[in-house]
Design a protein around this motif. Sequence first.
Motif, PDB file in Angstrom:
ATOM      1  N   HIS A 154       0.791  -1.230   0.000  1.00 25.48           N
ATOM      2  CA  HIS A 154       0.000   0.000   0.000  1.00 25.48           C
ATOM      3  C   HIS A 154       0.822   1.279   0.000  1.00 25.48           C
ATOM      4  CE1 HIS A 154      -3.084  -2.938   0.896  1.00 25.48           C
ATOM      5  NE2 HIS A 154      -3.956  -2.037   0.518  1.00 25.48           N
ATOM      6  N   GLY A 155       2.070   1.189   0.410  1.00 26.65           N
ATOM      7  CA  GLY A 155       2.908   2.371   0.372  1.00 26.65           C
ATOM      8  C   GLY A 155       2.601   3.368   1.461  1.00 26.65           C
ATOM      9  N   LEU A 156       3.401   4.426   1.482  1.00 29.06           N
ATOM     10  CA  LEU A 156       3.271   5.492   2.474  1.00 29.06           C
ATOM     11  C   LEU A 156       2.998   6.803   1.742  1.00 29.06           C
ATOM     12  CD1 LEU A 156       6.303   4.462   4.698  1.00 29.06           C
ATOM     13  CD2 LEU A 156       3.916   4.537   5.450  1.00 29.06           C
ATOM     14  N   PRO A 157       2.465   7.798   2.469  1.00 25.80           N
ATOM     15  CA  PRO A 157       2.189   9.077   1.798  1.00 25.80           C
ATOM     16  C   PRO A 157       3.418   9.582   1.041  1.00 25.80           C
ATOM     17  CG  PRO A 157       1.329   9.107   4.033  1.00 25.80           C
ATOM     18  CD  PRO A 157       2.080   7.821   3.886  1.00 25.80           C
ATOM     19  N   GLY A 158       3.214   9.983  -0.178  1.00 27.16           N
ATOM     20  CA  GLY A 158       4.316  10.533  -0.967  1.00 27.16           C
ATOM     21  C   GLY A 158       5.000   9.499  -1.850  1.00 27.16           C
ATOM     22  N   GLY A 159       4.693   8.196  -1.601  1.00 26.35           N
ATOM     23  CA  GLY A 159       5.352   7.163  -2.409  1.00 26.35           C
ATOM     24  C   GLY A 159       4.337   6.168  -2.937  1.00 26.35           C
ATOM     25  N   LYS A 160       4.791   5.319  -3.824  1.00 28.04           N
ATOM     26  CA  LYS A 160       3.895   4.261  -4.293  1.00 28.04           C
ATOM     27  C   LYS A 160       4.158   2.987  -3.486  1.00 28.04           C
ATOM     28  CE  LYS A 160       6.982   3.482  -8.300  1.00 28.04           C
ATOM     29  NZ  LYS A 160       7.078   3.420  -9.773  1.00 28.04           N
ATOM     30  N   PRO A 161       3.282   1.974  -3.637  1.00 29.16           N
ATOM     31  CA  PRO A 161       3.565   0.707  -2.938  1.00 29.16           C
ATOM     32  C   PRO A 161       4.977   0.216  -3.280  1.00 29.16           C
ATOM     33  CG  PRO A 161       1.372   0.650  -3.908  1.00 29.16           C
ATOM     34  CD  PRO A 161       2.013   1.919  -4.385  1.00 29.16           C
ATOM     35  N   TRP A 162       5.698  -0.194  -2.256  1.00 22.46           N
ATOM     36  CA  TRP A 162       7.089  -0.584  -2.480  1.00 22.46           C
ATOM     37  C   TRP A 162       7.207  -1.761  -3.448  1.00 22.46           C
ATOM     38  CZ3 TRP A 162       9.296  -0.229   3.246  1.00 22.46           C
ATOM     39  CH2 TRP A 162       9.316   1.112   3.624  1.00 22.46           C
ATOM     40  N   CYS A 163       6.169  -2.600  -3.509  1.00 22.52           N
ATOM     41  CA  CYS A 163       6.255  -3.748  -4.419  1.00 22.52           C
ATOM     42  C   CYS A 163       6.309  -3.295  -5.879  1.00 22.52           C
ATOM     43  CB  CYS A 163       5.090  -4.709  -4.207  1.00 22.52           C
ATOM     44  SG  CYS A 163       3.479  -4.061  -4.689  1.00 22.52           S
ATOM     45  N   LEU A 164       5.905  -2.071  -6.133  1.00 28.44           N
ATOM     46  CA  LEU A 164       5.937  -1.570  -7.505  1.00 28.44           C
ATOM     47  C   LEU A 164       7.228  -0.818  -7.829  1.00 28.44           C
ATOM     48  CD1 LEU A 164       2.231  -0.304  -7.829  1.00 28.44           C
ATOM     49  CD2 LEU A 164       3.186  -2.526  -8.490  1.00 28.44           C
ATOM     50  N   GLU A 165       8.082  -0.669  -6.831  1.00 29.61           N
ATOM     51  CA  GLU A 165       9.393  -0.042  -7.069  1.00 29.61           C
ATOM     52  C   GLU A 165      10.304  -1.076  -7.726  1.00 29.61           C
ATOM     53  OE1 GLU A 165      10.248   3.037  -6.404  1.00 29.61           O
ATOM     54  OE2 GLU A 165       8.924   3.761  -4.810  1.00 29.61           O
ATOM     55  N   GLU A 166      10.850  -0.726  -8.850  1.00 31.33           N
ATOM     56  CA  GLU A 166      11.680  -1.697  -9.569  1.00 31.33           C
ATOM     57  C   GLU A 166      12.884  -2.118  -8.720  1.00 31.33           C
ATOM     58  OE1 GLU A 166      13.291  -2.202 -14.138  1.00 31.33           O
ATOM     59  OE2 GLU A 166      12.197  -0.400 -13.531  1.00 31.33           O
ATOM     60  N   HIS A 167      13.574  -1.116  -8.182  1.00 35.63           N
ATOM     61  CA  HIS A 167      14.663  -1.417  -7.251  1.00 35.63           C
ATOM     62  C   HIS A 167      14.267  -0.896  -5.889  1.00 35.63           C
ATOM     63  CE1 HIS A 167      17.259  -2.450 -10.593  1.00 35.63           C
ATOM     64  NE2 HIS A 167      16.899  -1.324 -11.181  1.00 35.63           N
ATOM     65  N   ARG A 168      14.415  -1.710  -4.895  1.00 35.82           N
ATOM     66  CA  ARG A 168      14.189  -1.197  -3.540  1.00 35.82           C
ATOM     67  C   ARG A 168      15.343  -1.652  -2.671  1.00 35.82           C
ATOM     68  NH1 ARG A 168       9.810  -4.481  -4.950  1.00 35.82           N
ATOM     69  NH2 ARG A 168       9.992  -6.594  -4.109  1.00 35.82           N
ATOM     70  N   LYS A 169      15.788  -0.737  -1.828  1.00 43.13           N
ATOM     71  CA  LYS A 169      16.985  -1.011  -1.032  1.00 43.13           C
ATOM     72  C   LYS A 169      16.725  -0.681   0.426  1.00 43.13           C
ATOM     73  CE  LYS A 169      19.742   0.541  -5.010  1.00 43.13           C
ATOM     74  NZ  LYS A 169      20.541   1.692  -5.507  1.00 43.13           N
ATOM     75  N   PHE A 170      17.437  -1.353   1.286  1.00 44.06           N
ATOM     76  CA  PHE A 170      17.274  -1.145   2.725  1.00 44.06           C
ATOM     77  C   PHE A 170      18.653  -1.115   3.360  1.00 44.06           C
ATOM     78  CE2 PHE A 170      14.841  -1.350   6.649  1.00 44.06           C
ATOM     79  CZ  PHE A 170      13.566  -0.962   6.256  1.00 44.06           C
ATOM     80  N   LEU A 171      18.854  -0.177   4.277  1.00 47.92           N
ATOM     81  CA  LEU A 171      20.156  -0.073   4.937  1.00 47.92           C
ATOM     82  C   LEU A 171      20.207  -1.005   6.145  1.00 47.92           C
ATOM     83  CD1 LEU A 171      20.875   3.777   4.843  1.00 47.92           C
ATOM     84  CD2 LEU A 171      21.328   2.013   3.120  1.00 47.92           C
ATOM     85  N   CYS A 172      21.297  -1.741   6.221  1.00 53.88           N
ATOM     86  CA  CYS A 172      21.483  -2.732   7.285  1.00 53.88           C
ATOM     87  C   CYS A 172      22.801  -2.486   8.012  1.00 53.88           C
ATOM     88  CB  CYS A 172      21.492  -4.135   6.685  1.00 53.88           C
ATOM     89  SG  CYS A 172      19.959  -4.562   5.836  1.00 53.88           S
ATOM     90  N   PRO A 173      22.737  -1.703   9.097  1.00 51.68           N
ATOM     91  CA  PRO A 173      23.963  -1.518   9.885  1.00 51.68           C
ATOM     92  C   PRO A 173      24.445  -2.877  10.370  1.00 51.68           C
ATOM     93  CG  PRO A 173      22.265   0.063  10.536  1.00 51.68           C
ATOM     94  CD  PRO A 173      21.610  -0.935   9.627  1.00 51.68           C
ATOM     95  N   SER A 174      25.729  -3.153  10.114  1.00 50.15           N
ATOM     96  CA  SER A 174      26.236  -4.501  10.391  1.00 50.15           C
ATOM     97  C   SER A 174      27.568  -4.444  11.127  1.00 50.15           C
ATOM     98  CB  SER A 174      26.446  -5.265   9.075  1.00 50.15           C
ATOM     99  OG  SER A 174      25.227  -5.327   8.372  1.00 50.15           O
ATOM    100  N   PRO A 175      27.799  -5.378  12.039  1.00 55.07           N
ATOM    101  CA  PRO A 175      26.912  -6.486  12.387  1.00 55.07           C
ATOM    102  C   PRO A 175      25.582  -6.014  12.976  1.00 55.07           C
ATOM    103  CG  PRO A 175      28.856  -6.442  13.840  1.00 55.07           C
ATOM    104  CD  PRO A 175      29.055  -5.392  12.823  1.00 55.07           C
ATOM    105  N   GLY A 176      24.533  -6.759  12.611  1.00 52.88           N
ATOM    106  CA  GLY A 176      23.199  -6.410  13.071  1.00 52.88           C
ATOM    107  C   GLY A 176      22.377  -7.661  13.296  1.00 52.88           C
ATOM    108  N   TYR A 177      21.051  -7.472  13.317  1.00 55.79           N
ATOM    109  CA  TYR A 177      20.131  -8.543  13.711  1.00 55.79           C
ATOM    110  C   TYR A 177      19.672  -9.315  12.477  1.00 55.79           C
ATOM    111  CZ  TYR A 177      15.862 -10.571  15.852  1.00 55.79           C
ATOM    112  OH  TYR A 177      14.864 -11.402  16.304  1.00 55.79           O
ATOM    113  N   ASP A 178      19.968 -10.606  12.457  1.00 55.60           N
ATOM    114  CA  ASP A 178      19.684 -11.402  11.258  1.00 55.60           C
ATOM    115  C   ASP A 178      18.205 -11.424  10.880  1.00 55.60           C
ATOM    116  OD1 ASP A 178      19.129 -12.917  13.508  1.00 55.60           O
ATOM    117  OD2 ASP A 178      19.942 -14.799  12.735  1.00 55.60           O
TER     118      ASP A 178
END
Lengths: 425, 425
Positions: free
Chosen positions: B116-140
């Motif tokens: 469903h996405g958040l205000p200002g954006g479209k549903p993330w499933c429709l984003e061709e590339h989506r990225k997430f930051l993972c500070p590491s070492p972190g929680y698996d």
Amino acid sequence: MEFGKLSKTELKTLQAQLAKKFDACKAMGLKLNMARGKPSAEQLDLSLDMLDQITSRSNVVLPDGTDCRNYGLADGLPEMRGMLGKMMGLPAENVIVGGNSSLNMMFDAISCCMTHGLPGGKPWCLEEHRKFLCPSPGYDRHFGVTEYFGFELITVPMLPTGPDMDVVEKLVFSDPDIKGIWCVPKYSNPTGITYSDETVRRFAALKPAAPDFRIFWDNAYCVHDLTDTPDHLLNLWDECQKAGNPDLPVFFASTSKITFPGAGVAAMGASDNNLQVFRKHYKYQTIGPDKLNQLRHLLFLKKVGGIPAQMCRQRAIIAPKFEAVEQIFEQELAGKGVAAWTKPNGGYFISVDVTPGCAKRTVALCKEAGVTLTGAGATFPYHKDPQDSNIRVAPTYPPLEEVKQAAKLFCLCAQMAVCEKLLES
Amino acid sequence: MEFGKLSKTELKTLQAQLAKKFDACKAMGLKLNMARGKPSAEQLDLSLDMLDQITSRSNVVLPDGTDCRNYGLADGLPEMRGMLGKMMGLPAENVIVGGNSSLNMMFDAISCCMTHGLPGGKPWCLEEHRKFLCPSPGYDRHFGVTEYFGFELITVPMLPTGPDMDVVEKLVFSDPDIKGIWCVPKYSNPTGITYSDETVRRFAALKPAAPDFRIFWDNAYCVHDLTDTPDHLLNLWDECQKAGNPDLPVFFASTSKITFPGAGVAAMGASDNNLQVFRKHYKYQTIGPDKLNQLRHLLFLKKVGGIPAQMCRQRAIIAPKFEAVEQIFEQELAGKGVAAWTKPNGGYFISVDVTPGCAKRTVALCKEAGVTLTGAGATFPYHKDPQDSNIRVAPTYPPLEEVKQAAKLFCLCAQMAVCEKLLES
């Protein structure tokens, strides 16, 4: 005395009489709720002992060493999977016991298909058009889930035997955009009917155009009998095995209306192929369900003699309410051509079809006099009853005397609405 | 005696000595598990009284008439929202109390943004590339959720002050495909560090390229202090208000490590704008959480003097295990150039960096001798530690004596692995 055969003058006289009664009702200041399929406090008290099943002195460690207080056991307690599997007619190993809400499990299943899809198909969110079959009148929260996920909701007529299978077969066979159908196969919400053996067999034999079409089989009222002549539902799991369609159905049930609606235990079941997809989803979603509440249920339900015994106690409270409503409907509405209603052998609802064009007005009049009903139209996709005729009556929540008051008021309001309608024409 | 300074002959002698000790260990037939941040049975016993808080004789109806056994109250019990809001540093009205798993609430939040996405954006499933930051070492499990949803996981180095904010700011500012970042801001999993005030302020002041970028602030260890000098985490909610970025963070916490891991209570919190999106999701997903378990928690935690008092009792059990491990590490590993480890003031983990290239081997050797550790690499995206160096040690689950045995074995195995490595080169 059919209303439709009355002259305008007779109708006006009748209207005045009804209005007088209505004013008297309003003066009573009622505040009753028959909107939702909600157990009464008396029913909830039946399960109070469940809260004593696990206390500080209990053994919360299973024989295999599983500590029910700690993380783990994503599929739920094995014994609980067995108990609910038996209730649902599924092998224990094909059952996942989850948290307190089967609606949540249905939502998650759809959500999982949206983002990840099923074997043979792509994620549903990537389907440009996606459609879902909604046998109507049906359960508003089912329709709501698929509406939320952007499905086009397609109404399928409900017959006394279940969804109109001619329509279902034709649509499902020809349209690959149709991804599923919502079913409450026993004591259907709201019509109270149980799918016929032929309907179940035709479901099991469906040949959908979409390889990822699924039957969402919400057996919410599978053990919720109310009479000595309970309905019998053919086992869809078995029929699908026979038909070579084991992946077609996904099953849901819960103890919400066996123990506590807010603190019950929900379960889903499916073929190994389907569970592979859903288990992966759960693997990332949670470290496991609330096993203490599962244990509490297991011990309590065994103590009271099993689920059937518990349901007998429930029936003793609910059945008189259904009988009272039916009796009042019979007294007040029979032969007037104002409404038709169902006489279910179980479940939580009586479904009333008032004269087309009169449902909204009936519900509004009830509301005006202090009785809240399910919104007219709620039992159809998009809350739009094309006939404005169906009203779902849920007699379980108020005490018996209040149910009687509410049923009488309902009859009055339905007659007023029909009167108005006839005078308009 | 730094291993790196030993000659090959000396290393071989050492290796033989270590192997002898290792064989003696193996002969003990240990079967210990330090893989997960799992409370011990002794800790769980601290909350057994919770099970007596609601019994058949209890009042399960709140003063406002809410029957905790029945459906409803999607946001959870108001008083529980207050209690967990206070713990999380959020206003009660911005907190939703859910079921037994905060991971589930995080998963659902991401899933909601996917479909469903958040205000200002479209549903993330429709984003061709989506990225997430993972500070590491972190929680698996954090990384796993976003991997499951098809995000490219981008490693951000963890510093003693938290994620490297230079890297975070640069990435988030320039790349609209980056939709979020996982954070365990206090007693971080696994490094045990707490984000500095500057880090929190820089988070609050982020200017993401994506309007629907969110900080997933999993404050899992917010009250889980282990020493007399606990860390202090600046309140991100307050800082975001000050910075005019109220919609940036989404907060999570639970009582999993306060009461019962499998039967605790989870909560999420966010700005009104964000909650509008998530509440809609929940509205369709469930008719409400298990309020009886919330009530149980409320009564129990009040009875024991509040969450801080309960955490003092937890500390009394856990702290000695951390102290034992640190003491053994100090005795066995200090000055050898074999490993560096953290000395956290709270949380559930000690993070060990062994000589690069030796983590997998260390974990394998431990396993061989009967001690299960978190898989090497698990603390990095895709389970790939580029250095093969980090190992997460979770000392809470086994009894103290077994923790000591396991820590000693760990030291032995780390030394063996480094020896091997040095002899190879």
